[in-house]
Enzyme design. Structure first.
Site, PDB file in Angstrom:
ATOM      1  N   GLU A 108       0.825  -1.214   0.206  1.00 18.02           N
ATOM      2  CA  GLU A 108      -0.059   0.086   0.008  1.00 18.02           C
ATOM      3  C   GLU A 108       0.819   1.279   0.108  1.00 18.02           C
ATOM      4  O   GLU A 108       0.519   2.323  -0.601  1.00 18.02           O
ATOM      5  CB  GLU A 108      -1.008  -0.021   1.092  1.00 18.02           C
ATOM      6  N   GLU A 128      -3.586  -9.570   3.718  1.00 12.55           N
ATOM      7  CA  GLU A 128      -4.566  -9.376   4.855  1.00 12.55           C
ATOM      8  C   GLU A 128      -5.631 -10.450   5.014  1.00 12.55           C
ATOM      9  O   GLU A 128      -5.918 -10.454   6.152  1.00 12.55           O
ATOM     10  CB  GLU A 128      -5.117  -7.884   4.876  1.00 12.55           C
TER      11      GLU A 128
END
Ligand code: NAD
Length: 700
Positions: A108, A128
């Site tokens: 990210e 995740e």
């Protein structure tokens, strides 16, 4: 030591500023790192000599993602989203230069940069979902803008990383840098030549346009992924977050992502998956190992028996680049075994999971033999001959005669007593169990069975070897069936009992597949072959009325086209068979057991609670050191769904008083005293405690 703070360094190379993150081992995005990057960006912004920026990490990792030790603690600013915003707002173009892994928050962060370059061997992903979460710092909004909706969903929902090569093909990396030479210098040159302008992902649509033009694309892409996903709640949230990227302006999409993230953090699914993660880490710590004990080096392995298990075990070594001698009793058996290995590799090549060269290199590491003299060079020998004690003893005597001093001598036995095998050797300290699971080249679990006389060095060596070949080793003690199979036999006993009392195979199997297992015990039995259990019972003097009746009727499972189910023309599609129902009802009548309707909840509890009860006995006896070890065993060896956290965790979640009460009811109704709550379970229930308390208190 950096010049911004302990973990961040900033230097200028002409007009290019280079920010290096260096927080061992994997540049986890803890507070100090985030703050260091923020400060570096502020300096870069103020420095008129700087026109462009390279943000990079170490050879091992650009960044492995969030700092899990911060989980559950009050958030500290700057948070990752703020750092990413600062990258985007910096008026100078930033190039993320990626070696090693860029995972989760690490990717990210890279998506907050204007350009991305890296090595072909880099790994870029958003794992995740493996913790039941979604990427919460813009990943679901930015990745589809770079990769397109379909590819991005694949990355987000599988949680599996892309290689640098694949990332470059999809446009996630702008360029691949050479593997040789100075990586940072190459990144700086690239920045000088190509990073002329800002390309802020959140300010444009990028590849979203394609999915906007085709209204059904997102749902089509999501369908198969959702069916395969293990963390179903999180997978659905990921799809919705990507839909928000399509339907809403960036800031609203990001707010939606955040909202979903917070919902998932408090979901049972994510709590169980985070527990599973910590349980696995805990299991790596070998219990009762004196300080300073070191594993012996293992440069060559040997496997005795090239059957179902031996071939798979040997493949594990070859796949890890360790030469392996494989010994059989005659040439025909050796050829058969190697033929299966060959076929396995051919399938992997066909599937594209390894290249033909890799397969050739692995095959070349096999040294087939019929002669025990050939094992003399091995540092570890694992026997996987038939499950017969007398045979195992003969083999261990031969190992003792031929293996070099210091070699670890292991048995892959499923049930038998390791101490008895150790006793026929002159070196019981080197003997232990290494219990692999079928298929041995695939299943992650390795029960490392510590015998009474097993030395700490031998134990440490087996654990280290297990890890080196990609397994999850869990240390257990000697008893019939060790941890996994001992608990499994409780479940098997109840499964048969449920049939006698009124349930049908498909009802029993459905209770477990609805719970999240890939297969129920009867479908599993049909797949493995019912003759296996039958032979085991014959050898051990056991009986299973229905299972025995099926085998005696020639119903051995898929291989004979019928078992607990009938199989269609493809040999795999199971359908309930009236003949089986007749066998079952006849068995109930013969036993004088009245049949009744049994609901799905009772079926599930009857299957799982006696297993949990056995787990409590296993803990009390010290056969497993920790409840978490039992959970790891079930998740990695028996396909227990990780989003249910393992049997002991599951019991805690239900509440032990409830589990104890139900077990008491089962015991009283059936007259089977082994179903009464084990002392440890009863004691914890009375004290209001759980099996997994110590781990649950860890920040998750
Ligand atoms: P298998 O019958 O497929 O293979 C056994 C192999 O050992 C055969 O190829 C046989 O020729 C060979 N063999 C027998 N005696 C030998 C000797 N004296 N010297 C050399 N080779 C000899 O059996 P398997 O399923 O691979 O099981 C092997 C062991 O692994 C057993 O102890 C079993 O309990 C255990 N195990 C099996 C599984 C499973 O799912 N099949 C899982 C875990 C552990």
């Amino acid at each position: 030591m950096g010049n911004i703070n302990a973990v961040v360094d900033l230097r200028n190379d002409g007009e290019v500023a280079v920010i290096v993150m260096d927080r061992p081992p994997v540049n986890a995005l803890g507070h100090e790192l985030r703050e260091g990057v923020m400060q570096a960006l502020a300096r870069v912004a103020a420095d008129p000599a700087v026109a462009r920026v390279v943000l990079t990490g170490t050879a091992r990792a650009f960044s492995g993602g969030a700092d899990i030790t911060e989980f559950g603690k009050p958030p500290r600013e700057p948070n990752l989203r703020q750092v990413i915003t600062a990258l985007e707002e910096l008026p100078k173009p930033v190039v993320a230069a990626i070696q090693g892994s860029a995972l989760g928050g690490g990717l990210e962060l890279a998506l907050g940069c204007d350009h991305r370059v890296g090595l072909a061997s880099a790994r870029l992903g958003l794992p995740e979902i493996k913790l039941g979460l979604l990427p919460g710092a813009g990943g679901t909004q930015r990745l589809p803008r770079v990769l397109g909706v379909e590819k991005a969903l694949g990355v987000i929902i599988s949680g599996d990383p892309l290689t640098g090569t694949k990332a470059a093909e999809g446009g996630l990396l702008d360029a691949l840098l050479p593997a040789e030479g100075d990586f940072i210098a190459a990144a700086v040159s690239w920045a000088r030549a190509h990073a002329a302008e800002k390309r802020v992902l959140s300010r444009g649509d990028g590849k979203l346009a394609e999915a906007r033009a085709d209204a059904g694309l997102l749902d089509r892409a999501a369908k198969g992924l959702l069916e395969r996903a293990r963390a179903r709640l999180a997978a659905r949230a990921c799809v919705e977050a990507v839909r928000a990227a399509l339907d809403k302006p960036f800031t609203e999409g990001q707010a939606f992502e955040r909202e979903k993230f917070m919902e998932l953090v408090s979901s049972d699914e994510s709590k169980a998956l985070r527990y599973a993660f910590f349980a696995e880490r805990e299991a790596q710590k070998v219990p009762n190992l004196p300080a300073g004990v070191e594993a012996r080096p293992v440069r060559r392995a040997a496997v005795i028996g090239a059957g179902t298990m031996g071939g798979g075990i040997a493949m594990n070594f070859a796949n890890a680049g360790i030469p392996v001698t494989i010994l059989e009793m005659d040439q025909a058996a050796l050829d058969r075994g190697l033929g299966r290995v060959e076929a396995n590799y051919a399938t992997s090549v066909k599937r594209g999971s390894i290249t033909a060269e890799q397969a050739a290199r692995r095959r070349a590491l096999f040294q087939p033999t019929l002669d025990y003299a050939a094992i003399a060079e091995a540092d570890i020998v694992i026997e996987a001959v038939f499950e017969e004690m007398e045979l195992k003893k003969k083999v261990f005597a031969l190992l003792d005669a031929h293996a070099r001093p210091g070699a670890v001598l292991a048995s892959n036995t499923s049930y038998l007593d390791i101490n008895e095998m150790a006793a026929v050797t002159s070196r019981p300290g080197d003997v232990l169990g290494m219990h692999f699971f079928s298929p041995a080249n695939v299943m992650k679990l390795l029960e490392v069975v510590r015998g009474e006389k097993t030395s700490p060095e031998a134990l440490a060596t087996a654990v280290a070897v297990g890890r080196a070949i990609g397994k999850v080793p869990v240390v257990v003690g000697v008893c019939d069936g060790f941890v996994g199979n001992r608990m499994l036999s409780r479940r098997g006993g109840q499964a048969e009992r449920l049939l006698l009392e009124g349930a049908l195979p498909q009802e029993v199997d459905r209770a477990l597949t609805d719970f999240g297992f890939r297969m129920g015990p009867f479908a599993m039995g049909d797949l493995a072959g019912l003759d296996i259990g039958w032979r085991l019972r014959q050898a051990r003097g056991g009986r299973a009325i229905i299972a025995d009746a099926l085998v005696e009727a020639g119903r051995l499972g898929q291989k004979t086209g019928k078992g607990y189910y009938a199989y269609g023309a493809d040999g795999r599609t199971a359908t309930p068979d009236p003949e089986v129902e007749a066998i079952i009802t006849a068995a109930s009548a013969a036993q004088g057991i009245p049949r009744r309707a049994i609901d799905q909840t009772e079926i599930l509890e009857r299957l799982l609670f006696p297993m949990i009860n056995e787990g409590a006995r296993i803990l009390a006896e010290g056969i497993a050191a920790r409840a978490a070890d039992i959970d790891v065993i079930w998740m990695h060896g028996y396909n227990w769904p990780a989003f249910q956290g393992g049997p002991m965790y599951y019991a805690d979640r239900l509440g032990l008083p409830y589990v104890a009460r139900r077990l008491t009811e089962f015991a009283e109704r059936s007259g089977d005293e082994t179903l009464r709550p084990a002392p440890l379970l009863a004691e914890l229930a009375a004290a209001g405690r759980g099996f997994t308390d110590s781990l649950e208190k860890k920040p998750t």
